[in-house]
Design a protein around this motif. Sequence first.
Motif, PDB file in Angstrom:
ATOM      1  N   ARG A 145       0.804  -1.221   0.000  1.00 61.08           N
ATOM      2  CA  ARG A 145       0.000   0.000   0.000  1.00 61.08           C
ATOM      3  C   ARG A 145       0.837   1.270   0.000  1.00 61.08           C
ATOM      4  NH1 ARG A 145      -1.729  -2.731   4.354  1.00 61.08           N
ATOM      5  NH2 ARG A 145      -1.239  -0.966   5.727  1.00 61.08           N
ATOM      6  N   VAL A 147       2.671   2.466   2.340  1.00 64.62           N
ATOM      7  CA  VAL A 147       2.552   3.138   3.636  1.00 64.62           C
ATOM      8  C   VAL A 147       3.733   2.707   4.497  1.00 64.62           C
ATOM      9  CG1 VAL A 147       1.169   3.423   5.719  1.00 64.62           C
ATOM     10  CG2 VAL A 147       0.040   3.209   3.480  1.00 64.62           C
ATOM     11  N   GLU A 353      11.166   8.167   5.709  1.00 60.96           N
ATOM     12  CA  GLU A 353      10.206   8.733   4.773  1.00 60.96           C
ATOM     13  C   GLU A 353      10.921   9.513   3.676  1.00 60.96           C
ATOM     14  OE1 GLU A 353       7.676  11.010   7.319  1.00 60.96           O
ATOM     15  OE2 GLU A 353       6.404   9.278   7.820  1.00 60.96           O
TER      16      GLU A 353
END
Length: 545
Positions: A145, A147, A353
């Motif tokens: 996904r 994520v 990230e």
Amino acid sequence: MLRLTELTLPLHHPPEALPAAICKRLRITPRELVKHVVARRAHDARDKADIQLVYSVDVNVKDEAAVLARCRKDQRVQRTPDTRYRFVGKAPEGRSGLRPVVVGTGPCGLFAGLILAQMGYRPIILDRGKLVRERTKDTWGLWRRSVLNPESNAQFGEGGAGTFSDGKLYSRIKDLRHLDRKVLTEFVKAGAPEEILTEAHPHIGTFRLVTMVESIRATIEGLGGEYRFGTRVDGVDIATDAGGARRMRGLHLSGGGYLEADRVVLAIGHSARDTFAMLHAAGVYVEAKPFSIGVRIEHPQSWIDQARFGADAGNDILGAAEYHISHHCSNGRTVYSFCMCPGGTVVAATSEEGRVATNGMSQYSRNERNANSGLVVAIDPARDYPGDPLAGIAFQRHWESQAYVAGGSNYRAPAQRLGDFLAGQPSAALGSVIPSYRPGVQPTDLATCLPEFAVTAMREALPVFGRQIPGYDHPDVVMTGVETRTSSPVRFTRGEDFQSLNTTGLFPAGEGAGYAGGILSAAVDGIKVAEAVALSLGDAVRPAA
């Protein structure tokens, strides 16, 4: 019992050929051979038209002394080595005082904790991530996904980075005490197949590693050890005396907690960049270390099998073929294969990230469509990022950020056909080789997310590798970027007592500290450091011989 080595037989030999070869080597009759057990089996496929199996065998014979006397000049006949593990000591009954702390639950931390628990020291084991099954869900969250959970991913959590890998259990370490045997034996107890004790290149695969990690945790807890997940070390409390000597006093934990500790095993893995920076700021001695950068390269596994094994490709004994290649380039760089995963997949391995990093993974069966390997270029701190012990981290982050952008800024990875890479042109689409990377790839130009010296070296090396392995440089082969986590970019240097050069009570260990490279070597280092902790406490009771 005797150990015979280098017994060579054809791949397709009948079962009776092995005892016959033993008798021939020892010059005995079949009646004098009481029993034989395979200690190790490898294969020699240098001549793919005549692949050989190479055995080491433990044998019982009727008159061992006579056989040894007769074979005294043959170095391939020796007494079987004693590979039993012997603890350096045991904690005294009713021991008081601070419990040793292990930071990290990768292979190094796992075995440091296990040995300390088996010696009776009831370690406290910290990990910033989650239990392995919860962590697996988070890791798949990125792969499926897009994520990312920065605290629970392919790098952080129970089992460490090795959980999402090929599960290789071999290394090039010189281990005179057979500590590697202790690791393999404990893995078998935890659910690994017994063949890892005899195969020359054993592996486990991700799914088996998950259950094994859980089993070892249960063993440690059953011996009085304590796990604390979701607990990151955010600071170290170091006391300094009048003479400037430093010693561990405790750990500041995420959430504001504090843990008093005077013996800390630092087994944090190669991607704990924030912890590296915190330790450096606290004055813990650290230096830059070489690592490598490159891509993951994928070929259909059938191509590699055919290139290595010829007509015997697909043979159950041989399994999926591997390769190890390297080339010294004209620009002074070395290009080499790294962490080759037969029948596996390329996976997202980032822990931060806005960055993309790749790794390879496979299951025990190794039956996925593609083979993948790191195709990487060695780099050196003095040449590529001098002056700052943490500069390698900035180097990694830069190229991972470039890869994130090149992939579309959504955790898809930049990918390129090998033919386009050699031609210096971006890929608009991919060809017959289907990439396995999760969560997906974006065809582009890998030269935008690799240093120029690496691109130049790889373009020189690929045709050379194509001459060594037919099909290796096929134009449709897929290259996916970037591979930056080959090893730790730092080393927390330690002394002969395994403690930090300038901080007593801190025991840097494993891959993150710069002392291992892979599951087996990290686990062995964990054993050594656990022993050093016990000896440093001064209260270990040495067991009877």
